[in-house]
Design a protein around this motif. Structure first.
Motif, PDB file in Angstrom:
ATOM      1  N   THR A   3       0.810  -1.211   0.000  1.00 54.37           N
ATOM      2  CA  THR A   3       0.000   0.000   0.000  1.00 54.37           C
ATOM      3  C   THR A   3       0.846   1.265   0.000  1.00 54.37           C
ATOM      4  O   THR A   3       0.349   2.338  -0.374  1.00 54.37           O
ATOM      5  N   TYR A   4       2.109   1.167   0.421  1.00 53.88           N
ATOM      6  CA  TYR A   4       2.968   2.350   0.391  1.00 53.88           C
ATOM      7  C   TYR A   4       3.179   2.850  -1.033  1.00 53.88           C
ATOM      8  O   TYR A   4       3.531   4.019  -1.248  1.00 53.88           O
ATOM      9  N   VAL A  50      -3.246  -1.160 -13.466  1.00 51.98           N
ATOM     10  CA  VAL A  50      -2.507  -2.043 -12.551  1.00 51.98           C
ATOM     11  C   VAL A  50      -2.707  -1.605 -11.102  1.00 51.98           C
ATOM     12  O   VAL A  50      -2.845  -2.437 -10.194  1.00 51.98           O
ATOM     13  N   LEU A  51      -2.757  -0.295 -10.884  1.00 55.68           N
ATOM     14  CA  LEU A  51      -2.968   0.213  -9.525  1.00 55.68           C
ATOM     15  C   LEU A  51      -4.329  -0.178  -8.965  1.00 55.68           C
ATOM     16  O   LEU A  51      -4.547  -0.142  -7.750  1.00 55.68           O
ATOM     17  N   GLY A  52      -5.239  -0.543  -9.859  1.00 52.05           N
ATOM     18  CA  GLY A  52      -6.551  -0.975  -9.411  1.00 52.05           C
ATOM     19  C   GLY A  52      -6.507  -2.171  -8.479  1.00 52.05           C
ATOM     20  O   GLY A  52      -7.435  -2.392  -7.697  1.00 52.05           O
ATOM     21  N   PHE A  53      -5.408  -2.941  -8.526  1.00 54.14           N
ATOM     22  CA  PHE A  53      -5.275  -4.078  -7.616  1.00 54.14           C
ATOM     23  C   PHE A  53      -5.062  -3.611  -6.176  1.00 54.14           C
ATOM     24  O   PHE A  53      -5.343  -4.350  -5.230  1.00 54.14           O
ATOM     25  N   LEU A  54      -4.551  -2.375  -6.019  1.00 54.64           N
ATOM     26  CA  LEU A  54      -4.352  -1.819  -4.682  1.00 54.64           C
ATOM     27  C   LEU A  54      -5.510  -0.928  -4.249  1.00 54.64           C
ATOM     28  O   LEU A  54      -5.840  -0.858  -3.064  1.00 54.64           O
ATOM     29  N   TYR A  55      -6.104  -0.229  -5.244  1.00 50.40           N
ATOM     30  CA  TYR A  55      -7.203   0.704  -4.936  1.00 50.40           C
ATOM     31  C   TYR A  55      -8.091   0.765  -6.182  1.00 50.40           C
ATOM     32  O   TYR A  55      -7.810   1.509  -7.122  1.00 50.40           O
ATOM     33  N   ILE A 217      10.316   5.214  -3.771  1.00 46.98           N
ATOM     34  CA  ILE A 217       9.624   4.053  -3.206  1.00 46.98           C
ATOM     35  C   ILE A 217      10.269   3.645  -1.882  1.00 46.98           C
ATOM     36  O   ILE A 217       9.585   3.273  -0.919  1.00 46.98           O
ATOM     37  N   GLY A 218      11.605   3.716  -1.822  1.00 51.21           N
ATOM     38  CA  GLY A 218      12.300   3.404  -0.575  1.00 51.21           C
ATOM     39  C   GLY A 218      11.896   4.347   0.543  1.00 51.21           C
ATOM     40  O   GLY A 218      11.603   3.904   1.670  1.00 51.21           O
ATOM     41  N   PHE A 219      11.854   5.646   0.250  1.00 50.94           N
ATOM     42  CA  PHE A 219      11.409   6.611   1.256  1.00 50.94           C
ATOM     43  C   PHE A 219       9.990   6.310   1.718  1.00 50.94           C
ATOM     44  O   PHE A 219       9.674   6.375   2.913  1.00 50.94           O
ATOM     45  N   SER A 220       9.128   5.983   0.767  1.00 54.28           N
ATOM     46  CA  SER A 220       7.729   5.713   1.090  1.00 54.28           C
ATOM     47  C   SER A 220       7.595   4.491   1.987  1.00 54.28           C
ATOM     48  O   SER A 220       6.842   4.497   2.968  1.00 54.28           O
ATOM     49  N   ALA A 221       8.326   3.433   1.658  1.00 53.19           N
ATOM     50  CA  ALA A 221       8.243   2.199   2.435  1.00 53.19           C
ATOM     51  C   ALA A 221       8.773   2.396   3.859  1.00 53.19           C
ATOM     52  O   ALA A 221       8.267   1.772   4.814  1.00 53.19           O
ATOM     53  N   LEU A 222       9.780   3.274   4.011  1.00 53.69           N
ATOM     54  CA  LEU A 222      10.391   3.460   5.320  1.00 53.69           C
ATOM     55  C   LEU A 222       9.637   4.423   6.223  1.00 53.69           C
ATOM     56  O   LEU A 222       9.574   4.229   7.444  1.00 53.69           O
ATOM     57  N   LEU A 223       9.051   5.480   5.615  1.00 52.91           N
ATOM     58  CA  LEU A 223       8.524   6.568   6.434  1.00 52.91           C
ATOM     59  C   LEU A 223       7.084   6.971   6.156  1.00 52.91           C
ATOM     60  O   LEU A 223       6.477   7.683   6.970  1.00 52.91           O
ATOM     61  N   PHE A 224       6.522   6.552   5.010  1.00 50.35           N
ATOM     62  CA  PHE A 224       5.213   7.094   4.628  1.00 50.35           C
ATOM     63  C   PHE A 224       4.202   5.976   4.387  1.00 50.35           C
ATOM     64  O   PHE A 224       3.577   5.883   3.341  1.00 50.35           O
ATOM     65  N   GLN A 225       4.046   5.111   5.376  1.00 49.51           N
ATOM     66  CA  GLN A 225       3.084   4.023   5.293  1.00 49.51           C
ATOM     67  C   GLN A 225       1.668   4.565   5.476  1.00 49.51           C
ATOM     68  O   GLN A 225       1.443   5.488   6.272  1.00 49.51           O
ATOM     69  N   PHE A 226       0.702   3.976   4.755  1.00 50.68           N
ATOM     70  CA  PHE A 226      -0.710   4.323   4.979  1.00 50.68           C
ATOM     71  C   PHE A 226      -1.231   3.569   6.197  1.00 50.68           C
ATOM     72  O   PHE A 226      -0.849   2.456   6.462  1.00 50.68           O
TER      73      PHE A 226
END
Length: 226
Positions: A3-4, A50-55, A217-226
């Motif tokens: 989801t990140y 493709v993003l439809g699989f997440l949202y 993507i790395g920044f998002s996974a580390l610090l910006f989780q939903f």
């Protein structure tokens, strides 16, 4: 689990979509160049699907773009066909991005806005090179947007890191540094032609986009989780 990615891919696609459609509908370019840019639209549409699989609502944007692409000749983007579909796709993408921004905290909101700038500029620049356009102004402006975006994303990441405990920050310090080094590398790749005054090629902007995407993507996974 992934989801990140919703804080990275939707704003990236929206940013690139805005730039390409601005050029298609308002740019003073020949039909051949317009047709080659038009052919990039299904790639963006596929990303939304493709993003439809997440949202799942995001698939609507991809479907609108594919319908428009199927109804219009590649050289007649702004002269015929249901142009309103393009505006509706932009509106839908904007609404969904706003919903995702509001689902997170202020740091996530700022992060997504900056991602729209840096990755939107980087991806659209690569698309323009694929389309073999002669829009020299964009070959200068879009790399500058990447540089500005890198500065802003550095500030946002630092501010977000202060929201976490020191123990967690110490755990992720190495991957954070790797992400920062990748971000610097992406700026070098994207703007190398500006400093060397060489003719721009596809390889460097493509590498710049891939490295930048990986970093963000790395920044998002580390610090910006939903």
């Amino acid at each position: 689990m992934f989801t990140y990615l919703l804080s990275v891919i939707p704003p990236m696609l929206l940013g690139a979509q805005l730039i390409l459609l601005l050029i298609l509908l308002k740019g003073d370019i020949c039909p051949g160049q317009r047709g080659r840019i038009h052919k990039q639209l299904p790639i963006i549409a596929l990303g939304w699907l493709v993003l439809g699989f997440l949202y799942w609502p995001l698939t609507l944007v991809g479907m609108l773009m594919l319908v428009f692409f199927s109804q219009v000749k590649v050289s007649k983007t702004r002269d015929s066909g249901p142009i309103w579909l393009l505006y509706f796709a932009i509106a839908a993408a904007s609404i969904f991005n706003i919903q995702l921004m509001l689902a997170g905290d202020w740091g996530n909101m700022l992060f997504m806005l900056v991602v729209m700038v840096i990755l939107g500029a980087s991806l659209s620049h690569f698309f323009l090179l694929l389309a073999r356009t002669r829009l020299q102004a964009f070959h200068r402006l879009l790399p500058v947007a990447v540089i500005i975006g890198a500065i802003l994303i550095t500030v946002v990441v630092l501010l977000q890191a202060f929201q976490y405990s020191m123990s967690y920050v110490n755990q992720i310090i190495v991957p954070l540094m790797v992400c920062y080094m990748s971000l610097i590398a992406s700026v070098v790749f994207s703007s190398w032609h500006l400093f060397t005054q060489q003719t721009i090629q596809k390889t460097q902007p493509f590498c710049g986009f891939i490295v930048c995407l990986t970093s963000v993507i790395g920044f998002s996974a580390l610090l910006f989780q939903f």
